[in-house]
Write a protein that holds these residues in place. Structure first.
Motif, PDB file in Angstrom:
ATOM      1  N   THR A 285     -24.281  16.245 -11.913  1.00  0.00           N
ATOM      2  CA  THR A 285     -23.785  17.454 -11.264  1.00  0.00           C
ATOM      3  C   THR A 285     -24.606  18.650 -11.700  1.00  0.00           C
ATOM      4  OG1 THR A 285     -21.587  16.504 -11.290  1.00  0.00           O
ATOM      5  CG2 THR A 285     -21.750  18.863 -10.918  1.00  0.00           C
ATOM      6  N   GLU A 286     -25.054  19.410 -10.760  1.00  0.00           N
ATOM      7  CA  GLU A 286     -25.879  20.564 -11.087  1.00  0.00           C
ATOM      8  C   GLU A 286     -25.023  21.619 -11.771  1.00  0.00           C
ATOM      9  OE1 GLU A 286     -29.049  20.905 -10.838  1.00  0.00           O
ATOM     10  OE2 GLU A 286     -29.354  18.925  -9.952  1.00  0.00           O
ATOM     11  N   GLY A 287     -25.538  22.125 -12.868  1.00  0.00           N
ATOM     12  CA  GLY A 287     -24.865  23.196 -13.579  1.00  0.00           C
ATOM     13  C   GLY A 287     -25.695  24.456 -13.535  1.00  0.00           C
ATOM     14  N   ARG A 291     -27.033  27.118 -20.696  1.00  0.00           N
ATOM     15  CA  ARG A 291     -26.254  26.104 -21.408  1.00  0.00           C
ATOM     16  C   ARG A 291     -26.238  24.784 -20.662  1.00  0.00           C
ATOM     17  NH1 ARG A 291     -19.890  26.660 -23.264  1.00  0.00           N
ATOM     18  NH2 ARG A 291     -19.753  24.613 -24.286  1.00  0.00           N
ATOM     19  N   ALA A 292     -26.086  24.832 -19.344  1.00  0.00           N
ATOM     20  CA  ALA A 292     -26.085  23.599 -18.555  1.00  0.00           C
ATOM     21  C   ALA A 292     -27.452  22.920 -18.602  1.00  0.00           C
ATOM     22  CB  ALA A 292     -25.684  23.900 -17.116  1.00  0.00           C
ATOM     23  N   ARG A 296     -28.329  19.198 -20.136  1.00  0.00           N
ATOM     24  CA  ARG A 296     -29.065  18.162 -19.413  1.00  0.00           C
ATOM     25  C   ARG A 296     -30.288  17.714 -20.197  1.00  0.00           C
ATOM     26  NH1 ARG A 296     -27.764  21.364 -14.877  1.00  0.00           N
ATOM     27  NH2 ARG A 296     -29.809  22.373 -14.943  1.00  0.00           N
ATOM     28  N   LEU A 297     -30.931  18.656 -20.890  1.00  0.00           N
ATOM     29  CA  LEU A 297     -32.094  18.311 -21.698  1.00  0.00           C
ATOM     30  C   LEU A 297     -31.722  17.358 -22.830  1.00  0.00           C
ATOM     31  CD1 LEU A 297     -35.079  18.715 -22.456  1.00  0.00           C
ATOM     32  CD2 LEU A 297     -34.367  20.706 -23.807  1.00  0.00           C
ATOM     33  N   GLY A 346     -16.912  20.970 -11.868  1.00  0.00           N
ATOM     34  CA  GLY A 346     -17.586  20.077 -12.794  1.00  0.00           C
ATOM     35  C   GLY A 346     -17.163  18.630 -12.689  1.00  0.00           C
ATOM     36  N   ASP A 347     -16.115  18.335 -11.942  1.00  0.00           N
ATOM     37  CA  ASP A 347     -15.649  16.957 -11.762  1.00  0.00           C
ATOM     38  C   ASP A 347     -16.255  16.416 -10.468  1.00  0.00           C
ATOM     39  OD1 ASP A 347     -14.365  14.557 -11.770  1.00  0.00           O
ATOM     40  OD2 ASP A 347     -12.359  15.379 -12.092  1.00  0.00           O
ATOM     41  N   ASP A 348     -17.472  15.882 -10.568  1.00  0.00           N
ATOM     42  CA  ASP A 348     -18.190  15.458  -9.370  1.00  0.00           C
ATOM     43  C   ASP A 348     -17.500  14.282  -8.687  1.00  0.00           C
ATOM     44  OD1 ASP A 348     -20.645  15.572  -7.682  1.00  0.00           O
ATOM     45  OD2 ASP A 348     -20.918  13.552  -8.483  1.00  0.00           O
ATOM     46  N   ILE A 349     -16.933  13.360  -9.483  1.00  0.00           N
ATOM     47  CA  ILE A 349     -16.244  12.200  -8.905  1.00  0.00           C
ATOM     48  C   ILE A 349     -15.049  12.665  -8.069  1.00  0.00           C
ATOM     49  CG2 ILE A 349     -15.045  10.052  -9.421  1.00  0.00           C
ATOM     50  CD1 ILE A 349     -18.013   9.981  -9.991  1.00  0.00           C
ATOM     51  N   ALA A 350     -14.254  13.592  -8.614  1.00  0.00           N
ATOM     52  CA  ALA A 350     -13.098  14.102  -7.875  1.00  0.00           C
ATOM     53  C   ALA A 350     -13.535  14.884  -6.650  1.00  0.00           C
ATOM     54  CB  ALA A 350     -12.244  14.975  -8.793  1.00  0.00           C
ATOM     55  N   ARG A 351     -14.624  15.638  -6.757  1.00  0.00           N
ATOM     56  CA  ARG A 351     -15.101  16.406  -5.603  1.00  0.00           C
ATOM     57  C   ARG A 351     -15.503  15.487  -4.459  1.00  0.00           C
ATOM     58  NH1 ARG A 351     -19.827  17.828  -3.504  1.00  0.00           N
ATOM     59  NH2 ARG A 351     -20.945  16.702  -5.133  1.00  0.00           N
ATOM     60  N   ARG A 352     -16.190  14.407  -4.771  1.00  0.00           N
ATOM     61  CA  ARG A 352     -16.592  13.469  -3.724  1.00  0.00           C
ATOM     62  C   ARG A 352     -15.384  12.731  -3.145  1.00  0.00           C
ATOM     63  NH1 ARG A 352     -21.346   9.882  -5.968  1.00  0.00           N
ATOM     64  NH2 ARG A 352     -21.179   9.104  -3.828  1.00  0.00           N
ATOM     65  N   ALA A 353     -14.416  12.419  -4.002  1.00  0.00           N
ATOM     66  CA  ALA A 353     -13.209  11.761  -3.501  1.00  0.00           C
ATOM     67  C   ALA A 353     -12.425  12.684  -2.568  1.00  0.00           C
ATOM     68  CB  ALA A 353     -12.340  11.319  -4.677  1.00  0.00           C
ATOM     69  N   ALA A 354     -12.341  13.974  -2.938  1.00  0.00           N
ATOM     70  CA  ALA A 354     -11.621  14.912  -2.071  1.00  0.00           C
ATOM     71  C   ALA A 354     -12.329  15.064  -0.733  1.00  0.00           C
ATOM     72  CB  ALA A 354     -11.510  16.260  -2.776  1.00  0.00           C
ATOM     73  N   ALA A 355     -13.658  15.094  -0.750  1.00  0.00           N
ATOM     74  CA  ALA A 355     -14.397  15.204   0.508  1.00  0.00           C
ATOM     75  C   ALA A 355     -14.186  13.973   1.374  1.00  0.00           C
ATOM     76  CB  ALA A 355     -15.883  15.406   0.201  1.00  0.00           C
ATOM     77  N   GLN A 356     -14.203  12.805   0.774  1.00  0.00           N
ATOM     78  CA  GLN A 356     -13.982  11.586   1.542  1.00  0.00           C
ATOM     79  C   GLN A 356     -12.554  11.532   2.080  1.00  0.00           C
ATOM     80  OE1 GLN A 356     -16.062   9.303   2.475  1.00  0.00           O
ATOM     81  NE2 GLN A 356     -14.495   8.015   3.448  1.00  0.00           N
ATOM     82  N   LEU A 357     -11.600  12.013   1.277  1.00  0.00           N
ATOM     83  CA  LEU A 357     -10.207  12.034   1.736  1.00  0.00           C
ATOM     84  C   LEU A 357     -10.049  12.981   2.928  1.00  0.00           C
ATOM     85  CD1 LEU A 357      -7.463  10.804   0.915  1.00  0.00           C
ATOM     86  CD2 LEU A 357      -7.054  12.874  -0.421  1.00  0.00           C
ATOM     87  N   ALA A 358     -10.729  14.130   2.859  1.00  0.00           N
ATOM     88  CA  ALA A 358     -10.669  15.056   3.987  1.00  0.00           C
ATOM     89  C   ALA A 358     -11.345  14.469   5.212  1.00  0.00           C
ATOM     90  CB  ALA A 358     -11.329  16.377   3.583  1.00  0.00           C
ATOM     91  N   ALA A 359     -12.426  13.721   5.022  1.00  0.00           N
ATOM     92  CA  ALA A 359     -13.102  13.088   6.159  1.00  0.00           C
ATOM     93  C   ALA A 359     -12.211  12.039   6.811  1.00  0.00           C
ATOM     94  CB  ALA A 359     -14.417  12.460   5.698  1.00  0.00           C
ATOM     95  N   GLU A 360     -11.492  11.286   6.024  1.00  0.00           N
ATOM     96  CA  GLU A 360     -10.589  10.285   6.590  1.00  0.00           C
ATOM     97  C   GLU A 360      -9.445  10.953   7.347  1.00  0.00           C
ATOM     98  OE1 GLU A 360     -10.711   7.086   6.849  1.00  0.00           O
ATOM     99  OE2 GLU A 360     -12.581   6.818   5.716  1.00  0.00           O
TER     100      GLU A 360
END
Length: 465
Positions: A285-287, A291-292, A296-297, A346-360
């Protein structure tokens, strides 16, 4: 992991997922060890052996070893060497002695060069032999009257007295005189045997004459710890500190992981769990901010203490889970069915799940279908530290989507309070889990549709209240 036993598989997973930060810590430890070796000059140790002839008990050998490293012996050696810049008190910590098998005292000297170490060891050994001989001589002279020499003089006087008595006795004229002469000769023989045994058991004779068994060998290598040992010890110490720090942090992690814990923290029921396929080397996830980039480094921008993602089923099976969540929302909510889908930043997994849920939910079923009337979902991202949820409009409530173990109980409670402040009721929770995607995917995957759906929905940025 807070309640699990630490196993080798956990350590292996840590090294795989935190290899960059552990490698950096190991390098820093090696540099620290090298710096320590630069500050500490090299040291060399030479050893001289001193033989103690005769019969010695173990405690006597230990006493002689203490004498060899005593301040008197070291001070004498320092006065003989006369090294500039080195005092006798400094030499005390550089000299040691130990008793070994075979009545041998090992005298060791440590210095900053092989030549000095050799000279120091030899000089201390010589001073030890001289001091031990002085102690033995003074103890003998201190009590001459009770010594063996005085006893020998008394024995000689007794022998002369016996000879005089034997001459004065009647030479063989009576039985009594013969018996007396015989008893006197026996007494003379007994005294001679006693003196012979006394000479053999003389402690000064048996325990005198300590011998230095040659000069000390000049050392060819540094005394421990060497530079290599310091570098290795520093690298190992920093590596162990990193491993222990990771384990302690994971053990102290109390983030809710089970559905019951998540539901209790948000004060709502879990409507279901969904799967989000991720690649093995999926981009992080891009920060924003330095600090982000620094995280990543170092490779610490992803969690290491979660188990490896299980292999995902087919696409149809994953979509069934999303449709079931939509169906539960349809059955639970009265018309109009509009919901805010809240995702922590910052919760990339939840963000993708919410997008997929909205698409369905946007894929409206046919009018004759029993699934008619899926709710309309609007996805918003809020700050986990200071969440702010938009005020209630036409929405019937809030659906919280998060991944297990991503947020603390306090952060989840803060999201629930932010929803209440906006006039929303939390109607349910959806837990998203990462799974490994299949290598081959057909065209038009749900992930592509989810991205398009997320781009088409309104987003609200979380900010301070």
């Amino acid at each position: 992991m807070s309640d699990d036993t630490i196993r080798l598989v956990t350590i292996g997973r840590m090294f795989r997922r935190r290899r960059r930060i552990l490698a950096i810590l190991t390098l820093l430890g090696a540099l620290a060890g090298y710096g320590t070796s630069v500050l500490l000059p090299p040291r060399y140790t030479a050893t001289t052996s001193v033989l103690l002839p005769g019969q010695w008990e173990q405690r006597e050998l230990l006493t002689q070893a203490e004498i060899a490293s005593s301040s008197t012996v070291v001070d004498r050696a320092a006065a003989t060497l006369r090294w500039s810049g080195v005092s006798a008190s400094e030499l005390h910590g550089q000299v040691s002695a130990a008793a070994t098998d075979g009545n041998i005292i090992k005298v060791s000297g440590t210095a900053d060069s092989p030549e000095r170490a050799q000279r120091l060891s030899d000089q201390v050994a010589q001073q030890f032999v001289s001091f031990a001989a002085q102690i033995a001589g003074s103890s003998t002279e201190s009590d001459t009257s009770a010594g063996p020499e005085a006893l020998r003089q008394q024995v000689e006087q007794t022998n002369r007295s016996i000879s005089d008595l034997a001459g004065a006795a009647d030479p063989g004229r009576t039985v009594e005189s013969v018996q007396a002469r015989t008893e006197l000769e026996k007494l003379r023989t007994a005294l001679q045997d006693a003196m012979k045994k006394l000479d053999e058991a003389d402690p000064v004779t048996n325990k005198g004459g300590m011998v230095v068994m040659g000069p000390a060998a000049r050392p060819t290598g540094e005394a421990p710890p060497t530079r290599t040992q310091l570098i290795a010890a520093g690298a190992l110490l920093f590596l162990l500190a990193g491993v222990v720090g990771h384990l302690v942090a994971a053990r102290a992690n109390r983030r809710p992981r089970t559905e019951a814990e998540i539901a209790a923290a948000l004060g709502s029921a879990v409507l279901g769990t969904v799967d989000v396929p991720v690649e093995r080397h999926a981009p992080r996830t891009e920060g924003r901010g330095a600090r982000a980039r620094f995280r990543r480094l170092l490779g610490v921008d992803t969690r290491w203490d979660v188990p490896a993602a299980r292999t995902s089923g087919d696409e149809a099976g994953r979509r069934i889970r999303y449709r079931r969540v939509c169906a539960r929302l349809r059955d639970q909510l009265p018309p109009p069915r509009r919901l805010l889908v809240v995702v922590a930043d910052g919760d990339d997994i939840a963000r993708r799940a919410a997008a997929q849920l909205a698409a369905e939910a946007d894929r409206s079923p046919a009018p004759s279908s029993s699934s008619k009337g899926y709710p309309v979902l609007r996805v918003v991202e809020v700050s986990a530290s200071r969440p702010t949820v938009p005020d209630r409009g036409a929405e019937s409530g809030v659906l919280v989507v998060l991944s297990a173990g991503s947020r603390t109980a306090a952060e989840l409670a803060g999201i629930a309070e932010a929803c209440a402040d906006g006039g929303h009721d939390v109607v349910g929770v959806v837990v998203a889990g990462a799974v490994r995607a299949r290598p081959a995917r057909p065209a038009g995957t749900p992930e592509q549709d989810a991205t398009a759906a997320l781009a088409g929905h309104a987003h609200a940025s979380g900010g301070p209240v």
